[in-house]
Design an enzyme around this catalytic site. Structure first.
Site, PDB file in Angstrom:
ATOM      1  N   ARG A  87       7.814  -5.434  -7.311  1.00 42.90           N
ATOM      2  CA  ARG A  87       8.429  -5.712  -6.000  1.00 42.90           C
ATOM      3  C   ARG A  87       9.664  -6.750  -6.279  1.00 42.90           C
ATOM      4  O   ARG A  87      10.044  -7.165  -5.109  1.00 42.90           O
ATOM      5  CB  ARG A  87       7.235  -6.503  -5.437  1.00 42.90           C
ATOM      6  CG  ARG A  87       6.642  -5.675  -4.263  1.00 42.90           C
ATOM      7  CD  ARG A  87       5.427  -6.452  -3.707  1.00 42.90           C
ATOM      8  NE  ARG A  87       5.108  -6.278  -2.573  1.00 42.90           N
ATOM      9  CZ  ARG A  87       4.052  -5.341  -2.155  1.00 42.90           C
ATOM     10  NH1 ARG A  87       3.596  -4.680  -3.363  1.00 42.90           N
ATOM     11  NH2 ARG A  87       4.048  -4.879  -0.874  1.00 42.90           N
ATOM     12  N   ARG A 121      -3.024   0.936  11.022  1.00 40.48           N
ATOM     13  CA  ARG A 121      -3.458   1.469  10.171  1.00 40.48           C
ATOM     14  C   ARG A 121      -5.026   0.767  10.157  1.00 40.48           C
ATOM     15  O   ARG A 121      -5.230  -0.412  10.482  1.00 40.48           O
ATOM     16  CB  ARG A 121      -2.974   0.825   8.834  1.00 40.48           C
ATOM     17  CG  ARG A 121      -3.776   1.196   7.531  1.00 40.48           C
ATOM     18  CD  ARG A 121      -3.266   0.896   6.169  1.00 40.48           C
ATOM     19  NE  ARG A 121      -2.709  -0.398   6.125  1.00 40.48           N
ATOM     20  CZ  ARG A 121      -1.769  -0.673   5.296  1.00 40.48           C
ATOM     21  NH1 ARG A 121      -1.212   0.017   4.512  1.00 40.48           N
ATOM     22  NH2 ARG A 121      -1.112  -1.815   5.413  1.00 40.48           N
ATOM     23  N   ARG A 151      -6.738  -4.404   7.864  1.00 42.23           N
ATOM     24  CA  ARG A 151      -6.323  -5.453   6.678  1.00 42.23           C
ATOM     25  C   ARG A 151      -5.939  -6.633   7.382  1.00 42.23           C
ATOM     26  O   ARG A 151      -5.300  -6.736   8.449  1.00 42.23           O
ATOM     27  CB  ARG A 151      -5.239  -4.814   5.926  1.00 42.23           C
ATOM     28  CG  ARG A 151      -5.708  -4.461   4.779  1.00 42.23           C
ATOM     29  CD  ARG A 151      -4.615  -3.531   3.980  1.00 42.23           C
ATOM     30  NE  ARG A 151      -3.408  -4.385   3.698  1.00 42.23           N
ATOM     31  CZ  ARG A 151      -2.405  -3.696   3.103  1.00 42.23           C
ATOM     32  NH1 ARG A 151      -2.452  -2.418   2.473  1.00 42.23           N
ATOM     33  NH2 ARG A 151      -1.100  -4.166   2.766  1.00 42.23           N
ATOM     34  N   ARG A 162       6.545  -9.547   5.858  1.00 47.84           N
ATOM     35  CA  ARG A 162       6.522  -8.678   4.821  1.00 47.84           C
ATOM     36  C   ARG A 162       7.472  -7.865   4.641  1.00 47.84           C
ATOM     37  O   ARG A 162       8.149  -7.549   3.683  1.00 47.84           O
ATOM     38  CB  ARG A 162       5.199  -7.512   4.978  1.00 47.84           C
ATOM     39  CG  ARG A 162       3.753  -8.434   4.451  1.00 47.84           C
ATOM     40  CD  ARG A 162       2.545  -7.842   4.892  1.00 47.84           C
ATOM     41  NE  ARG A 162       2.283  -6.434   4.473  1.00 47.84           N
ATOM     42  CZ  ARG A 162       1.655  -5.483   4.974  1.00 47.84           C
ATOM     43  NH1 ARG A 162       0.754  -5.825   5.978  1.00 47.84           N
ATOM     44  NH2 ARG A 162       1.369  -4.338   4.552  1.00 47.84           N
TER      45      ARG A 162
END
Ligand code: AP5
Ligand code: MG
Length: 204
Positions: A87, A121, A151, A162
Site C-alpha cells: 500500500r 457495502r 464494516r 481512506r
C-alpha cells in the site's frame, strides 16, 4: 504464479479476488481481512490495528510487513494473490526483497463511484459474502441467509480519509510497477462479471 491486486478502496479487489481464487487456484491474501480477523479475536495485533483502521489510516509498516512476510512464508512464497498489500513504496520494496511478483493488476475506477460503493457495502459474518445494499435491501445474505453487516471503517468520514491515504501513498505504486514492467490495468467501471473477463484475459 504470484499476483497483486491494486486499486482504490471500493475498486472491487475483494469481489474479483473471490473469482480469481476459484478460477486460478491462487491463495487470497488480504491484509484487511487478516487485520479484521485479529480484531475479532482481540489479539495484540488486532488491538493495535483497530486504532488505525477506525480512523482510515494505514497500520504501521513494521506490523504489516512482518505479518505479510510470515503469511507468504507459510505459503512457500508461491501461488498467492495479494489484496491490499503493498500500500506504499516502502511495503513494495520490502515485498520485492522476499517474493517474485509476476503481474500487478490495477482495477481502475472513477473516484466518484467509490463513496456509494463503500458506504453501501454489506458483508456476511457467517460466510464472508460481500454485496451492496441496493442488491440486498432486506439485510439478509443471499448465499446463507445470515445477517449482513457494515464494516466499521465504511462510514463516510472514514472513507474520505481512506481515499486521501490511497491518493497520497498507494497511487504512486501504479507508476512504480509500470516502471518494473509488471502493471496491467483493467476497467473497474464495468460490471463485476465483465471486470473478471478482462482479468482472465490478462492472466491466461
Ligand atoms: P482493506 O480491507 O484492504 O480495504 P480497502 O483497500 O480500503 O478496500 P476495500 O476492501 O474497501 O475495497 P475492495 O476494493 O476490496 O472492494 P470490494 O470488492 O469489497 O483495508 C482496510 C484497512 O486495513 C485500511 O484502511 C488500513 O487501515 C488497513 N490495512 C489493510 N492493508 C494494509 C496495508 N497493506 N498497510 C497498512 N494498513 C493496511 O467492493 C466494494 C463494494 O463495491 C461492494 O459493495 C461491492 O459489491 C461493490 N462492487 C465491487 N465491484 C463492483 C463493480 N464492478 N461494479 C459495481 N459495484 C461493485
Ligand atoms: Mg477488500
Amino acid at each position: 504464479m504470484n499476483i497483486i491486486l491494486l486499486g482504490a478502496p471500493g475498486a472491487g479487489k475483494g469481489t474479483q479476488a473471490t473469482r480469481i481464487e476459484e478460477e486460478f487456484g491462487l491463495t487470497h491474501v488480504s491484509t484487511g481481512d487478516i487485520f479484521r480477523r485479529h480484531m475479532r479475536q482481540e489479539t495484540p495485533i488486532g488491538k493495535k490495528a483497530r486504532s488505525y483502521i477506525k480512523k482510515g489510516q494505514l497500520v504501521p509498516d513494521e506490523v504489516t510487513i512482518e505479518l505479510v512476510r510470515t503469511t507468504l512464508d507459510e505459503l512457500g512464497n508461491n501461488n498467492f494473490m495479494l489484496d491490499g498489500f503493498p500500500r506504499n513504496i516502502n511495503q513494495a520494496e520490502a515485498l520485492g526483497k522476499t517474493s517474485n511478483i509476476d503481474c500487478v493488476i490495477d482495477i481502475s475506477v472513477d473516484f466518484g463511484v467509490l463513496m456509494d460503493r463503500i458506504c453501501g457495502r454489506r458483508s456476511c459474518l457467517e460466510c464472508g459474502y460481500t454485496t451492496h445494499i441496493s442488491v440486498c435491501p432486506d439485510g439478509t445474505c443471499p448465499k446463507c441467509g445470515s445477517e449482513l453487516v457494515q464494516r466499521m471503517d465504511d462510514k463516510e468520514e472514514t472513507v474520505k480519509q481512506r481515499l486521501e491515504v490511497y491518493k497520497n501513498e498507494t497511487a504512486p505504486l501504479v507508476e512504480y510497477y509500470t516502471r518494473l514492467g509488471k502493471l496491467r490495468t483493467v476497467n473497474g467501471m464495468k460490471s463485476p462479471d465483465e471486470v473478471f473477463e478482462e482479468i482472465k484475459k490478462v492472466l491466461k
